[in-house]
Enzyme design. Structure first.
Site, PDB file in Angstrom:
ATOM      1  N   LYS A 133     -10.737  11.842  15.801  1.00 19.86           N
ATOM      2  CA  LYS A 133     -10.191  12.074  14.475  1.00 19.86           C
ATOM      3  C   LYS A 133     -10.049  13.542  14.367  1.00 19.86           C
ATOM      4  O   LYS A 133      -9.412  14.109  13.246  1.00 19.86           O
ATOM      5  CB  LYS A 133     -11.216  11.858  13.246  1.00 19.86           C
TER       6      LYS A 133
ATOM      7  N   LYS B 215      -6.375   1.522  17.844  1.00 16.18           N
ATOM      8  CA  LYS B 215      -6.637   0.317  16.965  1.00 16.18           C
ATOM      9  C   LYS B 215      -6.206   0.653  15.591  1.00 16.18           C
ATOM     10  O   LYS B 215      -5.511   1.608  15.432  1.00 16.18           O
ATOM     11  CB  LYS B 215      -8.467   0.710  16.569  1.00 16.18           C
TER      12      LYS B 215
ATOM     13  N   LYS C  69      -6.646   2.094   8.734  1.00 13.39           N
ATOM     14  CA  LYS C  69      -5.902   2.162   7.350  1.00 13.39           C
ATOM     15  C   LYS C  69      -5.475   3.465   6.939  1.00 13.39           C
ATOM     16  O   LYS C  69      -4.833   3.503   6.194  1.00 13.39           O
ATOM     17  CB  LYS C  69      -6.895   1.506   6.229  1.00 13.39           C
TER      18      LYS C  69
HETATM   19  P1  ATP Z   1     -10.094   4.953   8.619  1.00 11.97           P
HETATM   20  O1  ATP Z   1      -8.779   5.072   9.567  1.00 11.97           O
HETATM   21  O2  ATP Z   1     -10.194   5.760   7.286  1.00 11.97           O
HETATM   22  O3  ATP Z   1     -11.304   5.290   9.513  1.00 11.97           O
HETATM   23  P2  ATP Z   1     -10.566   2.182   9.351  1.00 11.97           P
HETATM   24  O4  ATP Z   1      -9.357   1.174   9.309  1.00 11.97           O
HETATM   25  O5  ATP Z   1     -11.091   2.664  10.473  1.00 11.97           O
HETATM   26  O6  ATP Z   1     -10.216   3.267   8.345  1.00 11.97           O
HETATM   27  P3  ATP Z   1     -13.159   2.004   8.387  1.00 11.97           P
HETATM   28  O7  ATP Z   1     -13.605   2.252   6.911  1.00 11.97           O
HETATM   29  O8  ATP Z   1     -13.445   3.347   9.189  1.00 11.97           O
HETATM   30  O9  ATP Z   1     -11.843   1.374   8.589  1.00 11.97           O
HETATM   31  O10 ATP Z   1     -14.115   0.613   8.754  1.00 11.97           O
HETATM   32  C1  ATP Z   1     -14.554  -0.244   8.071  1.00 11.97           C
HETATM   33  C2  ATP Z   1     -14.964  -1.514   8.881  1.00 11.97           C
HETATM   34  O11 ATP Z   1     -13.935  -2.045   9.358  1.00 11.97           O
HETATM   35  C3  ATP Z   1     -15.962  -1.051  10.092  1.00 11.97           C
HETATM   36  O12 ATP Z   1     -16.849  -2.070  10.180  1.00 11.97           O
HETATM   37  C4  ATP Z   1     -15.090  -1.073  11.486  1.00 11.97           C
HETATM   38  O13 ATP Z   1     -15.619  -0.963  12.329  1.00 11.97           O
HETATM   39  C5  ATP Z   1     -14.061  -2.080  10.984  1.00 11.97           C
HETATM   40  N1  ATP Z   1     -12.699  -1.873  11.444  1.00 11.97           N
HETATM   41  C6  ATP Z   1     -11.850  -1.034  11.174  1.00 11.97           C
HETATM   42  N2  ATP Z   1     -10.614  -1.080  12.264  1.00 11.97           N
HETATM   43  C7  ATP Z   1     -10.907  -2.172  12.764  1.00 11.97           C
HETATM   44  C8  ATP Z   1     -10.030  -2.966  13.699  1.00 11.97           C
HETATM   45  N3  ATP Z   1      -8.896  -2.300  14.009  1.00 11.97           N
HETATM   46  N4  ATP Z   1     -10.478  -4.044  14.222  1.00 11.97           N
HETATM   47  C9  ATP Z   1     -11.919  -4.557  13.704  1.00 11.97           C
HETATM   48  N5  ATP Z   1     -12.584  -3.887  12.860  1.00 11.97           N
HETATM   49  C10 ATP Z   1     -11.920  -2.575  12.628  1.00 11.97           C
HETATM   50 MG    MG Z   2     -12.738   4.091  10.729  1.00 14.36          MG
END
Ligand code: ATP
Ligand code: MG
Length: 330
Positions: free
Chosen positions: A113, A195, A198
């Site tokens: 990040k 990965k 969001k």
């Molecule tokens: P950001 O980009 O803001 O970090 P994010 O999509 O990574 O958002 P988080 O809020 O960091 O989402 O994570 C929320 C939950 O979703 C965590 O349990 C994380 O492990 C899971 N998660 C996030 N992205 C994935 C993915 N691509 N596949 C499976 N699980 C995910």
């Molecule tokens: Mg995340």
């Protein structure tokens, strides 16, 4: 009942990756464990956020948790917002003072990040400690998460052990990550080396739970695959195709083997079309529930109850820890 805890940052709108790694597991386990499901809004501000968008994302996230099947009528389900509980940040400070800085700058997610970013916040470095505090305050035993957060749960384990050892007692439960066998890392549809996230800048490879049908179809049909034309699950050599098979499995409940068998001999186009149909059908149900929930008072009621319940637990734990480290008067 053992405790299970997880949270999804309101740093954007929730994706099918968040569903797969986070929400889906809560739904699977909600009848088995006392469940603490919170919105980590303080984590979201590790990068700048527009205040209005943040408020909106917080409420939308809770609406989506419930729309996906989180049951707020269960007595053992506690839904709450991190910033409505002052003990998270207070415990985090105590734990930060027990965490060598290098342990945080070595974290995979911090490296990713902060890559090519100048002037990133100190919060981006220290937020895994806040996450440890989120977990340890409630003595959560299980922390459902995708593979990306595994290292952060391990930090929480280390900090719990470190504290228990230093102050000689069972102050904190040692938490364990719970990673799904399939769908622990849904990949970006355009760039399967990454990965799905969001907060990704390019949203063409991300399917949001609130995307319209047209966008879902377009994103799936435009997903990067490979040119050998063989339907096979091989994450190393065929990450794009394997990702589509994984998403199909998560949303259909079928095993990857069954799906490979089902589409054997057909082209990638057939698989993509069937996956788009499946996702549109499943997401339409979620969106339909979501509209009803957002128009009701369910969210605020649940959050009020959750705030009261979790503040009481957090206060008791924090007071114990505060005295244990020597803060305040005897
Ligand atoms: P950001 O980009 O803001 O970090 P994010 O999509 O990574 O958002 P988080 O809020 O960091 O989402 O994570 C929320 C939950 O979703 C965590 O349990 C994380 O492990 C899971 N998660 C996030 N992205 C994935 C993915 N691509 N596949 C499976 N699980 C995910
Ligand atoms: Mg995340």
């Amino acid at each position: 009942m053992d405790r299970l805890l997880t949270g999804l940052q309101p740093s954007g709108s929730l994706t099918i990756g968040n569903y797969s790694g986070g929400i889906r597991q809560v739904i699977d386990y909600q009848k088995t464990y006392e469940t603490f499901l919170f919105v980590p809004d303080m984590h979201a501000t590790t990068v700048p956020q527009d205040p209005e968008a943040l408020h909106k994302n917080i409420k939308n996230a809770v609406g989506l948790y419930i729309a996906c099947g989180v049951d707020v009528n269960l007595d053992n389900m506690h839904l709450y917002i991190q910033s409505e509980n002052l003990y998270h940040a207070n415990l985090s400070w105590i734990l930060e003072c027990m965490t060598p800085f290098g342990e945080l700058t070595r974290m995979h997610q911090f490296k990713e990040k902060s890559k090519n970013k100048e002037g990133f916040s100190s919060g981006l470095v220290t937020y895994p400690v806040l996450m440890a505090s989120d977990i340890l305050l409630y003595d959560a035993k299980y922390v459902p998460t995708g593979i990306d957060q595994k290292q952060h749960v391990e930090l929480a384990r280390n900090l719990a052990e470190r504290f228990n050892e230093r102050y000689k007692g069972d102050f904190f439960q040692i938490p364990e990550p719970v990673i799904p066998k399939i769908g622990a890392k849904i990949r970006d549809l355009k760039d399967p080396s990454k990965k799905m996230s969001k907060s990704a800048e390019n949203t063409k490879g991300t399917i949001f739970l609130l995307d319209c049908e047209k966008d879902i179809r377009k994103k799936i049909m435009g997903a990067t695959t490979d040119s050998d034309g063989i339907i096979k699950f091989d994450e190393e050599n065929k990450p794009g195709l394997s990702n589509l098979l994984t998403i199909y499995s998560v949303f259909s409940g079928m095993s990857v083997e069954e799906i490979v068998e089902k589409f054997q001999g057909g082209g990638y186009g057939d698989l993509k079309k069937a996956l788009a149909d499946l996702l549109c059908e499943k997401i339409a149900v979620i969106q339909d529930n979501y509209q009803k929930i957002m128009a009701s008072g369910v969210i605020d009621d649940a959050l009020d109850r959750g705030r009261e319940y979790t503040n009481a637990i957090a206060k008791e734990k924090y007071e114990l820890i505060r005295k244990t480290v020597g803060y305040g008067r005897i």
